[in-house]
Design a protein around this motif. Sequence first.
Motif, PDB file in Angstrom:
ATOM      1  N   LYS A  14      82.585  90.462  40.913  1.00  0.00           N
ATOM      2  CA  LYS A  14      82.324  91.486  41.921  1.00  0.00           C
ATOM      3  C   LYS A  14      81.811  90.860  43.216  1.00  0.00           C
ATOM      4  O   LYS A  14      81.387  89.706  43.237  1.00  0.00           O
ATOM      5  N   VAL A  15      81.867  91.629  44.290  1.00  0.00           N
ATOM      6  CA  VAL A  15      81.386  91.155  45.586  1.00  0.00           C
ATOM      7  C   VAL A  15      79.883  91.401  45.650  1.00  0.00           C
ATOM      8  O   VAL A  15      79.438  92.549  45.652  1.00  0.00           O
ATOM      9  N   PRO A  16      79.080  90.322  45.688  1.00  0.00           N
ATOM     10  CA  PRO A  16      77.621  90.520  45.778  1.00  0.00           C
ATOM     11  C   PRO A  16      77.244  91.191  47.104  1.00  0.00           C
ATOM     12  O   PRO A  16      77.988  91.082  48.091  1.00  0.00           O
ATOM     13  N   PHE A  20      81.290  88.676  51.069  1.00  0.00           N
ATOM     14  CA  PHE A  20      82.586  89.258  51.414  1.00  0.00           C
ATOM     15  C   PHE A  20      83.684  88.867  50.443  1.00  0.00           C
ATOM     16  O   PHE A  20      84.814  89.304  50.567  1.00  0.00           O
ATOM     17  N   LEU A  21      83.331  88.048  49.464  1.00  0.00           N
ATOM     18  CA  LEU A  21      84.321  87.621  48.476  1.00  0.00           C
ATOM     19  C   LEU A  21      83.821  87.953  47.078  1.00  0.00           C
ATOM     20  O   LEU A  21      82.612  87.936  46.829  1.00  0.00           O
ATOM     21  N   PRO A  22      84.751  88.227  46.145  1.00  0.00           N
ATOM     22  CA  PRO A  22      84.325  88.430  44.754  1.00  0.00           C
ATOM     23  C   PRO A  22      83.800  87.122  44.152  1.00  0.00           C
ATOM     24  O   PRO A  22      84.367  86.058  44.404  1.00  0.00           O
ATOM     25  N   HIS A  33      77.768  82.717  40.517  1.00  0.00           N
ATOM     26  CA  HIS A  33      78.461  81.441  40.291  1.00  0.00           C
ATOM     27  C   HIS A  33      79.520  81.230  41.363  1.00  0.00           C
ATOM     28  O   HIS A  33      80.612  81.782  41.267  1.00  0.00           O
ATOM     29  N   TYR A  34      79.173  80.446  42.381  1.00  0.00           N
ATOM     30  CA  TYR A  34      80.111  80.158  43.465  1.00  0.00           C
ATOM     31  C   TYR A  34      81.103  79.092  43.019  1.00  0.00           C
ATOM     32  O   TYR A  34      80.733  78.172  42.284  1.00  0.00           O
ATOM     33  N   GLN A  35      82.342  79.237  43.481  1.00  0.00           N
ATOM     34  CA  GLN A  35      83.355  78.222  43.205  1.00  0.00           C
ATOM     35  C   GLN A  35      83.911  77.747  44.532  1.00  0.00           C
ATOM     36  O   GLN A  35      84.307  78.565  45.367  1.00  0.00           O
TER      37      GLN A  35
ATOM     38  N   MET B  72      82.240  75.839  52.588  1.00  0.00           N
ATOM     39  CA  MET B  72      83.683  76.072  52.615  1.00  0.00           C
ATOM     40  C   MET B  72      84.071  76.866  51.371  1.00  0.00           C
ATOM     41  O   MET B  72      83.580  76.623  50.274  1.00  0.00           O
ATOM     42  N   GLU B  73      84.946  77.842  51.545  1.00  0.00           N
ATOM     43  CA  GLU B  73      85.411  78.671  50.433  1.00  0.00           C
ATOM     44  C   GLU B  73      86.751  78.144  49.911  1.00  0.00           C
ATOM     45  O   GLU B  73      87.484  77.461  50.630  1.00  0.00           O
ATOM     46  N   ASN B  74      87.085  78.524  48.673  1.00  0.00           N
ATOM     47  CA  ASN B  74      88.434  78.277  48.185  1.00  0.00           C
ATOM     48  C   ASN B  74      89.430  79.022  49.066  1.00  0.00           C
ATOM     49  O   ASN B  74      89.088  80.041  49.684  1.00  0.00           O
TER      50      ASN B  74
END
Lengths: 178, 178
Positions: A14-16, A20-22, A33-35, B72-74
């Motif tokens: 889900k988007v915290p 702005f990203l899930p 958990h950021y990837q 930086m994001e994926n």
Amino acid sequence: MNFCSNCGSRVDLKVPEGDFLPRYVCPSCSTIHYQNPKIVVGSVPEYQGRILICKRGIEPRRGYWTIPAGFMENDETMEAGAAREAVEEARIQVEIGSLLLLGNVVHARQVHVFFRSRMLTPEFGVTHESLEVRLIDASEIPWDDLAFPSTEYALRRFVEDRAAGVERYHVAEMHRRF
Amino acid sequence: MNFCSNCGSRVDLKVPEGDFLPRYVCPSCSTIHYQNPKIVVGSVPEYQGRILICKRGIEPRRGYWTIPAGFMENDETMEAGAAREAVEEARIQVEIGSLLLLGNVVHARQVHVFFRSRMLTPEFGVTHESLEVRLIDASEIPWDDLAFPSTEYALRRFVEDRAAGVERYHVAEMHRRF
């Protein structure tokens, strides 16, 4: 990702709040958990005008030619990582030089940081990561059998820049080819 | 890391066969969980000779001045990420220019990739990530109140290079300061 690496609960996607990203978020311990993209560091090693290349001994692209490069580890600099990969893939000792390529490899979620490097001695050898290692002239580069787009891009710029007597850096995007 | 993000089992910390560093390995599904440095992308935005800086509205270093930058994001390029951060932190539209800094921030397990950038319009504004945004002359840079070593390093090189009429890139290691 299915489970929280902190507490072992099943995660939600889900988007915290304020983001702005899930993301994978743990409903139990609230860990987000950021990837993020990973960094691949490497170099084009040179010895008295010849260039060192390795035939990959591991997947992906086993059997194709590449320059010594691999994932940057925690607790090392980019230059130290590039020098480490030169040992691991070709048993060579290098001095890392100027920046050659800063490559966006978006589809693989990677950034490739390749330098020029100078081999301190002419010795090299295979390892469990390489089937073969060669020290070649630029005219002998196996353009049709290179492992990755960034391998080709780096070698083309290396050869062009050297012919022009300059050491430029290049920022570029690598597109999927295989 | 305590649990496998794939199957939820408790992980072991050990050196996998053929590897040289300890990794978190799942005894149930055999997944190896690699942990690698993250990339921070950003830029020094310029508009008609003035430089844009932001006062951080979030930790770490809330209340200190910085340039627009972040993880930086994926699925984005470095340049796209740096431009996105400029929107998120200062509501500015920028065109990303030459590479300014490739910074090893080993203690934080980060690589900082900062570019020069050009603001397309003079408009800017605060966001939830910034307490204040200013467009200043180089002589007004608050050197004693900058957020991070890489902020200071990037701004110093930016100002020096601009005075010299060049756009060099710098590879450097940032040491812990706080």
